[in-house]
Design a protein around this motif. Structure first.
Motif, PDB file in Angstrom:
ATOM      1  N   TYR A  31       0.861  -1.182   0.000  1.00  0.00           N
ATOM      2  CA  TYR A  31       0.000   0.000   0.000  1.00  0.00           C
ATOM      3  C   TYR A  31       0.897   1.232   0.000  1.00  0.00           C
ATOM      4  O   TYR A  31       1.892   1.270   0.730  1.00  0.00           O
ATOM      5  CB  TYR A  31      -0.860   0.062   1.266  1.00  0.00           C
ATOM      6  CG  TYR A  31      -1.916  -1.003   1.368  1.00  0.00           C
ATOM      7  CD1 TYR A  31      -3.146  -0.834   0.749  1.00  0.00           C
ATOM      8  CD2 TYR A  31      -1.690  -2.163   2.084  1.00  0.00           C
ATOM      9  CE1 TYR A  31      -4.117  -1.810   0.844  1.00  0.00           C
ATOM     10  CE2 TYR A  31      -2.656  -3.136   2.189  1.00  0.00           C
ATOM     11  CZ  TYR A  31      -3.870  -2.950   1.565  1.00  0.00           C
ATOM     12  OH  TYR A  31      -4.839  -3.918   1.665  1.00  0.00           O
ATOM     13  N   VAL A  32       0.547   2.237  -0.790  1.00  0.00           N
ATOM     14  CA  VAL A  32       1.185   3.544  -0.739  1.00  0.00           C
ATOM     15  C   VAL A  32       0.064   4.522  -0.407  1.00  0.00           C
ATOM     16  O   VAL A  32      -0.841   4.742  -1.230  1.00  0.00           O
ATOM     17  CB  VAL A  32       1.879   3.909  -2.071  1.00  0.00           C
ATOM     18  CG1 VAL A  32       2.484   5.303  -1.968  1.00  0.00           C
ATOM     19  CG2 VAL A  32       2.942   2.869  -2.426  1.00  0.00           C
ATOM     20  N   VAL A  33       0.109   5.086   0.777  1.00  0.00           N
ATOM     21  CA  VAL A  33      -0.972   5.942   1.270  1.00  0.00           C
ATOM     22  C   VAL A  33      -0.950   7.275   0.528  1.00  0.00           C
ATOM     23  O   VAL A  33       0.030   8.024   0.596  1.00  0.00           O
ATOM     24  CB  VAL A  33      -0.876   6.141   2.799  1.00  0.00           C
ATOM     25  CG1 VAL A  33      -2.012   7.032   3.293  1.00  0.00           C
ATOM     26  CG2 VAL A  33      -0.888   4.795   3.512  1.00  0.00           C
ATOM     27  N   THR A  51      -0.139   9.882   5.375  1.00  0.00           N
ATOM     28  CA  THR A  51       0.120  10.142   3.957  1.00  0.00           C
ATOM     29  C   THR A  51       1.597   9.907   3.630  1.00  0.00           C
ATOM     30  O   THR A  51       2.473  10.340   4.372  1.00  0.00           O
ATOM     31  CB  THR A  51      -0.258  11.593   3.614  1.00  0.00           C
ATOM     32  OG1 THR A  51      -1.643  11.779   3.901  1.00  0.00           O
ATOM     33  CG2 THR A  51       0.000  11.910   2.150  1.00  0.00           C
ATOM     34  N   GLY A  52       1.819   9.206   2.533  1.00  0.00           N
ATOM     35  CA  GLY A  52       3.170   8.977   2.042  1.00  0.00           C
ATOM     36  C   GLY A  52       3.806   7.682   2.515  1.00  0.00           C
ATOM     37  O   GLY A  52       4.826   7.269   1.974  1.00  0.00           O
ATOM     38  N   GLN A  53       3.217   7.019   3.478  1.00  0.00           N
ATOM     39  CA  GLN A  53       3.812   5.782   3.976  1.00  0.00           C
ATOM     40  C   GLN A  53       3.591   4.625   3.018  1.00  0.00           C
ATOM     41  O   GLN A  53       2.602   4.586   2.279  1.00  0.00           O
ATOM     42  CB  GLN A  53       3.257   5.424   5.342  1.00  0.00           C
ATOM     43  CG  GLN A  53       3.883   6.257   6.438  1.00  0.00           C
ATOM     44  CD  GLN A  53       3.596   5.671   7.803  1.00  0.00           C
ATOM     45  OE1 GLN A  53       2.514   5.884   8.318  1.00  0.00           O
ATOM     46  NE2 GLN A  53       4.545   4.956   8.353  1.00  0.00           N
ATOM     47  N   GLU A  66      -8.114   0.980  10.242  1.00  0.00           N
ATOM     48  CA  GLU A  66      -9.098   1.347  11.253  1.00  0.00           C
ATOM     49  C   GLU A  66      -8.938   2.819  11.623  1.00  0.00           C
ATOM     50  O   GLU A  66      -7.856   3.394  11.463  1.00  0.00           O
ATOM     51  CB  GLU A  66      -8.910   0.505  12.521  1.00  0.00           C
ATOM     52  CG  GLU A  66      -9.144  -0.966  12.330  1.00  0.00           C
ATOM     53  CD  GLU A  66      -8.962  -1.772  13.612  1.00  0.00           C
ATOM     54  OE1 GLU A  66      -8.303  -1.281  14.561  1.00  0.00           O
ATOM     55  OE2 GLU A  66      -9.485  -2.898  13.661  1.00  0.00           O
ATOM     56  N   ASP A  67     -10.009   3.391  12.142  1.00  0.00           N
ATOM     57  CA  ASP A  67      -9.987   4.775  12.644  1.00  0.00           C
ATOM     58  C   ASP A  67      -9.334   5.736  11.654  1.00  0.00           C
ATOM     59  O   ASP A  67      -8.588   6.629  12.042  1.00  0.00           O
ATOM     60  CB  ASP A  67      -9.274   4.850  13.997  1.00  0.00           C
ATOM     61  CG  ASP A  67      -9.925   3.988  15.046  1.00  0.00           C
ATOM     62  OD1 ASP A  67     -11.169   3.879  15.022  1.00  0.00           O
ATOM     63  OD2 ASP A  67      -9.205   3.409  15.883  1.00  0.00           O
ATOM     64  N   PHE A  68      -9.610   5.538  10.367  1.00  0.00           N
ATOM     65  CA  PHE A  68      -8.991   6.381   9.346  1.00  0.00           C
ATOM     66  C   PHE A  68      -9.814   7.644   9.103  1.00  0.00           C
ATOM     67  O   PHE A  68     -11.015   7.677   9.334  1.00  0.00           O
ATOM     68  CB  PHE A  68      -8.777   5.607   8.033  1.00  0.00           C
ATOM     69  CG  PHE A  68      -9.959   4.831   7.547  1.00  0.00           C
ATOM     70  CD1 PHE A  68     -10.933   5.429   6.773  1.00  0.00           C
ATOM     71  CD2 PHE A  68     -10.094   3.486   7.859  1.00  0.00           C
ATOM     72  CE1 PHE A  68     -12.017   4.715   6.315  1.00  0.00           C
ATOM     73  CE2 PHE A  68     -11.166   2.750   7.403  1.00  0.00           C
ATOM     74  CZ  PHE A  68     -12.140   3.374   6.633  1.00  0.00           C
ATOM     75  N   THR A  69      -9.127   8.672   8.643  1.00  0.00           N
ATOM     76  CA  THR A  69      -9.761   9.947   8.351  1.00  0.00           C
ATOM     77  C   THR A  69     -10.627   9.845   7.092  1.00  0.00           C
ATOM     78  O   THR A  69     -10.436   8.932   6.274  1.00  0.00           O
ATOM     79  CB  THR A  69      -8.693  11.047   8.171  1.00  0.00           C
ATOM     80  OG1 THR A  69      -7.757  10.641   7.166  1.00  0.00           O
ATOM     81  CG2 THR A  69      -7.936  11.294   9.483  1.00  0.00           C
ATOM     82  N   LYS A  70     -11.547  10.781   6.946  1.00  0.00           N
ATOM     83  CA  LYS A  70     -12.470  10.763   5.798  1.00  0.00           C
ATOM     84  C   LYS A  70     -11.751  10.857   4.461  1.00  0.00           C
ATOM     85  O   LYS A  70     -12.236  10.374   3.452  1.00  0.00           O
ATOM     86  CB  LYS A  70     -13.481  11.909   5.905  1.00  0.00           C
ATOM     87  CG  LYS A  70     -14.497  11.712   6.994  1.00  0.00           C
ATOM     88  CD  LYS A  70     -15.480  12.869   7.032  1.00  0.00           C
ATOM     89  CE  LYS A  70     -16.468  12.689   8.156  1.00  0.00           C
ATOM     90  NZ  LYS A  70     -17.433  13.778   8.228  1.00  0.00           N
TER      91      LYS A  70
END
Length: 87
Positions: A31-33, A51-53, A66-70
């Motif tokens: 995954y690339v956020v 972001t960016g990870q 989990e508990d991710f931003t919109k």
């Protein structure tokens, strides 16, 4: 949404709506956020992401966001043989 495919490589755009309902996949994935932050569950580990990870999940491992931003969205790269690469 699948965006690209070549050989064993598949590239997808993933943006879950409120709950990530993924099941383990039969190939390795990265995954690339693109945007957002939250908690990433990868097997028995939990850690914050942003972001960016870049996040790696071996084939067959339970994982989810989990508990991710919109605004959370990520590129997903599936590759290699079913069962994952050995090594």
């Amino acid at each position: 949404m699948r965006l690209f495919e070549h050989g064993s490589l598949e590239v997808e755009y993933y943006k879950p709506d409120k709950v990530d309902k993924q099941k383990p996949h039969d190939r390795d994935e990265i995954y690339v956020v693109i945007s957002g932050s939250g908690i990433f569950v990868n097997g028995d580990q939990r850690h914050a992401f942003e972001t960016g990870q870049v996040l790696f999940v071996p084939a067959g491992v339970v994982h989810r966001f989990e508990d991710f931003t919109k605004d959370f969205a990520t590129w997903v790269f599936f590759y290699g043989p079913e069962g994952g690469e050995k090594g």
